[in-house]
Design a protein around this motif. Structure first.
Motif, PDB file in Angstrom:
ATOM      1  N   ALA A  88      -2.466  -0.228   5.046  1.00 34.52           N
ATOM      2  CA  ALA A  88      -2.534   1.067   5.731  1.00 34.52           C
ATOM      3  C   ALA A  88      -1.601   2.091   5.080  1.00 34.52           C
ATOM      4  CB  ALA A  88      -2.199   0.897   7.207  1.00 34.52           C
ATOM      5  N   VAL A  89      -0.379   1.665   4.745  1.00 33.62           N
ATOM      6  CA  VAL A  89       0.564   2.590   4.120  1.00 33.62           C
ATOM      7  C   VAL A  89       0.122   2.907   2.690  1.00 33.62           C
ATOM      8  CG1 VAL A  89       2.972   2.952   3.474  1.00 33.62           C
ATOM      9  CG2 VAL A  89       2.422   1.803   5.621  1.00 33.62           C
ATOM     10  N   ARG A  90      -0.428   1.932   2.006  1.00 35.94           N
ATOM     11  CA  ARG A  90      -1.000   2.171   0.676  1.00 35.94           C
ATOM     12  C   ARG A  90      -2.063   3.251   0.760  1.00 35.94           C
ATOM     13  NH1 ARG A  90      -5.723   0.763  -1.686  1.00 35.94           N
ATOM     14  NH2 ARG A  90      -5.799   0.166  -3.913  1.00 35.94           N
ATOM     15  N   THR A 101       6.051   1.760  -4.663  1.00 39.36           N
ATOM     16  CA  THR A 101       6.205   0.488  -5.353  1.00 39.36           C
ATOM     17  C   THR A 101       5.786  -0.638  -4.413  1.00 39.36           C
ATOM     18  OG1 THR A 101       8.537   0.404  -4.671  1.00 39.36           O
ATOM     19  CG2 THR A 101       8.063   1.254  -6.878  1.00 39.36           C
ATOM     20  N   THR A 102       5.501  -1.792  -4.996  1.00 35.56           N
ATOM     21  CA  THR A 102       5.145  -2.978  -4.220  1.00 35.56           C
ATOM     22  C   THR A 102       5.947  -4.157  -4.750  1.00 35.56           C
ATOM     23  OG1 THR A 102       3.345  -3.588  -5.732  1.00 35.56           O
ATOM     24  CG2 THR A 102       2.787  -2.120  -3.890  1.00 35.56           C
ATOM     25  N   CYS A 103       5.812  -5.308  -4.094  1.00 38.43           N
ATOM     26  CA  CYS A 103       6.380  -6.544  -4.645  1.00 38.43           C
ATOM     27  C   CYS A 103       5.420  -7.691  -4.383  1.00 38.43           C
ATOM     28  CB  CYS A 103       7.767  -6.833  -4.088  1.00 38.43           C
ATOM     29  SG  CYS A 103       7.893  -6.883  -2.305  1.00 38.43           S
ATOM     30  N   PHE A 104       5.460  -8.670  -5.262  1.00 37.45           N
ATOM     31  CA  PHE A 104       4.615  -9.855  -5.148  1.00 37.45           C
ATOM     32  C   PHE A 104       5.514 -11.022  -4.769  1.00 37.45           C
ATOM     33  CE2 PHE A 104       2.150 -13.500  -6.440  1.00 37.45           C
ATOM     34  CZ  PHE A 104       0.837 -13.126  -6.221  1.00 37.45           C
ATOM     35  N   LEU A 129      -6.334  -5.307  -6.712  1.00 41.74           N
ATOM     36  CA  LEU A 129      -6.710  -4.021  -6.123  1.00 41.74           C
ATOM     37  C   LEU A 129      -5.547  -3.425  -5.347  1.00 41.74           C
ATOM     38  CD1 LEU A 129      -8.859  -1.890  -5.383  1.00 41.74           C
ATOM     39  CD2 LEU A 129      -9.479  -3.338  -3.427  1.00 41.74           C
ATOM     40  N   PHE A 130      -4.844  -4.231  -4.557  1.00 42.28           N
ATOM     41  CA  PHE A 130      -3.731  -3.742  -3.753  1.00 42.28           C
ATOM     42  C   PHE A 130      -2.622  -3.173  -4.631  1.00 42.28           C
ATOM     43  CE2 PHE A 130       0.374  -4.228  -1.688  1.00 42.28           C
ATOM     44  CZ  PHE A 130       0.153  -3.678  -0.442  1.00 42.28           C
ATOM     45  N   HIS A 131      -2.246  -3.904  -5.662  1.00 34.46           N
ATOM     46  CA  HIS A 131      -1.071  -3.542  -6.458  1.00 34.46           C
ATOM     47  C   HIS A 131      -1.374  -2.535  -7.573  1.00 34.46           C
ATOM     48  CE1 HIS A 131       1.694  -6.469  -4.652  1.00 34.46           C
ATOM     49  NE2 HIS A 131       0.684  -7.326  -4.637  1.00 34.46           N
ATOM     50  N   ARG A 132      -2.645  -2.347  -7.926  1.00 33.56           N
ATOM     51  CA  ARG A 132      -2.988  -1.526  -9.093  1.00 33.56           C
ATOM     52  C   ARG A 132      -2.394  -0.119  -9.049  1.00 33.56           C
ATOM     53  NH1 ARG A 132      -8.707  -2.053  -9.348  1.00 33.56           N
ATOM     54  NH2 ARG A 132      -8.273  -4.086 -10.275  1.00 33.56           N
ATOM     55  N   PRO A 133      -2.405   0.596  -7.897  1.00 32.73           N
ATOM     56  CA  PRO A 133      -1.878   1.971  -7.905  1.00 32.73           C
ATOM     57  C   PRO A 133      -0.353   2.064  -7.886  1.00 32.73           C
ATOM     58  CG  PRO A 133      -3.446   1.599  -6.081  1.00 32.73           C
ATOM     59  CD  PRO A 133      -3.038   0.277  -6.611  1.00 32.73           C
ATOM     60  N   ALA A 134       0.331   0.952  -7.726  1.00 31.39           N
ATOM     61  CA  ALA A 134       1.795   0.992  -7.605  1.00 31.39           C
ATOM     62  C   ALA A 134       2.448   1.440  -8.908  1.00 31.39           C
ATOM     63  CB  ALA A 134       2.322  -0.387  -7.210  1.00 31.39           C
ATOM     64  N   GLN A 155      -0.186  -3.527 -14.790  1.00 38.82           N
ATOM     65  CA  GLN A 155       0.803  -2.487 -14.537  1.00 38.82           C
ATOM     66  C   GLN A 155       2.229  -2.985 -14.801  1.00 38.82           C
ATOM     67  OE1 GLN A 155      -0.970  -4.405 -12.393  1.00 38.82           O
ATOM     68  NE2 GLN A 155      -0.786  -3.463 -10.389  1.00 38.82           N
ATOM     69  N   SER A 156       3.184  -2.063 -14.648  1.00 34.68           N
ATOM     70  CA  SER A 156       4.588  -2.381 -14.896  1.00 34.68           C
ATOM     71  C   SER A 156       5.092  -3.416 -13.895  1.00 34.68           C
ATOM     72  CB  SER A 156       5.433  -1.105 -14.795  1.00 34.68           C
ATOM     73  OG  SER A 156       6.801  -1.397 -14.941  1.00 34.68           O
ATOM     74  N   LEU A 157       5.731  -4.460 -14.394  1.00 34.81           N
ATOM     75  CA  LEU A 157       6.269  -5.535 -13.557  1.00 34.81           C
ATOM     76  C   LEU A 157       7.790  -5.546 -13.719  1.00 34.81           C
ATOM     77  CD1 LEU A 157       3.712  -8.343 -14.491  1.00 34.81           C
ATOM     78  CD2 LEU A 157       3.646  -6.847 -12.485  1.00 34.81           C
ATOM     79  N   ALA A 158       8.496  -5.288 -12.639  1.00 34.87           N
ATOM     80  CA  ALA A 158       9.961  -5.165 -12.679  1.00 34.87           C
ATOM     81  C   ALA A 158      10.620  -6.336 -11.962  1.00 34.87           C
ATOM     82  CB  ALA A 158      10.398  -3.852 -12.026  1.00 34.87           C
ATOM     83  N   ILE A 159      11.752  -6.774 -12.468  1.00 34.79           N
ATOM     84  CA  ILE A 159      12.491  -7.875 -11.843  1.00 34.79           C
ATOM     85  C   ILE A 159      13.306  -7.347 -10.668  1.00 34.79           C
ATOM     86  CG2 ILE A 159      14.269  -9.646 -12.163  1.00 34.79           C
ATOM     87  CD1 ILE A 159      11.734 -10.301 -13.618  1.00 34.79           C
ATOM     88  N   TRP A 160      13.127  -7.990  -9.516  1.00 38.77           N
ATOM     89  CA  TRP A 160      13.979  -7.764  -8.341  1.00 38.77           C
ATOM     90  C   TRP A 160      14.583  -9.117  -7.991  1.00 38.77           C
ATOM     91  CZ3 TRP A 160      11.968  -6.848  -2.682  1.00 38.77           C
ATOM     92  CH2 TRP A 160      13.070  -6.715  -1.820  1.00 38.77           C
TER      93      TRP A 160
END
Length: 348
Positions: A88-90, A101-104, A129-134, A155-160
């Motif tokens: 919904a927020v997406r 941004t999102t996280c997996f 599909l969910f993460h593509r626009p992040a 897409q860009s994958l960042a370490i958290w």
């Protein structure tokens, strides 16, 4: 900084996502940031049929989200989960061209395949599909970066990174004496956690389960020799880690495994399979546990070649303050220039 976070995992759920989020919120506040959390408690919900502990939110109105965003005017928006709240927020962000941004954090393709036999390729399609626009997708380790790239995340994958409360989780001064070595499992009692591999370890060990879940009743009947304690929190949880000789992490589908750090902080070695999470934390470090395709061999290695000081020393390398700094660096800043238009739907 004003940060808006959206999550489908929140209290009273007990899981790594909730612990990560709660600790991150506390650290953000300590560092002077303001946070607003959109969670299932704000909406109508019903329990997921095959997993009653997890709520499924519905009736999430875009106008409600619009009011929150207009009120907060966040500097950044982060989506923690891929459930109804996250979707919904997406949708709202895309409708108003707001970066996010999102996280997996959860391997839903593996989980849903194991629990209700949904084909993995279907779920992977939804995840992409969910993460593509992040602007960025945050993951806990380099292994998870590679895992997502192998599954066509472009897409860009960042370490958290993650951390552990080393003040709460400390070695126990005096362990209880017992005839058998005590093995501990901490986590959800559910098939996707591969807990049965732990329960099937030889009865020459004392086996203790801390946690709850949809499979507890079945496993209590099938394994009457195992002690099922239910949930433990805070100092009571730390005590269980401290009393154990080895903490066994049988999961093959977790993205990290915060319980591994908690156990190590208590000076208790970890036995696990060579999979993401255990490999990232334990591999290359001596005397902190055992990793093997055979869980029994991993336990034997942890019992014979581990030292509490080495375990504690490794855990101390994981700091929530540094992890939260990295989280902030990964966020996408919203360039506010003018008020948002009234909420409109998006079909993306």
């Amino acid at each position: 900084m004003r940060i808006l976070l959206a999550t489908d995992a929140w209290e009273p759920q007990v899981c790594g996502v909730v612990r990560t989020l709660k600790t991150t919120l506390q650290e953000l506040h300590r560092q002077g940031h303001q946070t607003t959390l959109i969670h299932p408690g704000h909406f109508s919900q019903f329990p997921v049929p095959f997993y009653p502990e997890i709520p499924f939110s519905y009736g999430i109105r875009q106008n409600y989200l619009h009011d929150i965003v207009q009120s907060v005017r966040p500097d950044a928006i982060h989506l923690m989960t891929e459930g109804p709240v996250g979707w919904a927020v997406r949708r709202y962000c895309l409708a108003h061209r707001l970066p996010f941004t999102t996280c997996f954090l959860t391997k839903f393709p593996d989980y849903l395949n194991q629990m209700i036999w949904v084909p993995k390729r279907w779920v992977w399609g939804l995840m992409r599909l969910f993460h593509r626009p992040a602007e960025q997708v945050m993951v806990a380790t380099p292994t998870m970066q590679n895992y997502l790239r192998e599954n066509q995340f472009a897409q860009s994958l960042a370490i958290w990174p993650k951390g552990v409360d080393i003040d709460l989780f400390q070695p126990q001064a005096n362990k209880s004496t017992r005839d058998k070595k005590r093995l501990l499992y901490v986590g959800r009692v559910s098939v996707e956690k591969n807990i049965e591999a732990f329960l099937n370890l030889p009865n020459t060990y004392e086996k203790v389960v801390v946690g709850d879940g949809p499979s507890r009743g079945t496993f209590e009947k099938k394994f009457p020799e195992v002690k099922f304690l239910g949930y433990r929190h805070g100092e009571a949880l730390a005590k269980e880690y401290g009393e154990a000789d080895v903490m066994v992490f049988p999961s093959r589908t977790d993205t990290f495994g915060m319980v591994i750090l908690e156990s190590l902080a208590c000076g208790t070695p970890v036995a696990a399979h060579p999979v993401p999470g255990p490999q990232d934390i334990l591999a290359g470090h001596a005397h902190v546990g055992g990793i093997d395709e055979s869980l029994e061999k991993a336990v034997e290695q942890a019992l014979t070649d581990s030292h509490p000081h080495a375990c504690r020393g490794l855990a101390q390398e994981y700091c929530w303050e540094q992890a939260t700094h990295k989280f902030i660096q990964n966020l996408a800043i919203i360039p506010w220039k003018e008020p948002l238009a009234p909420s409109v739907p998006s079909n993306t």
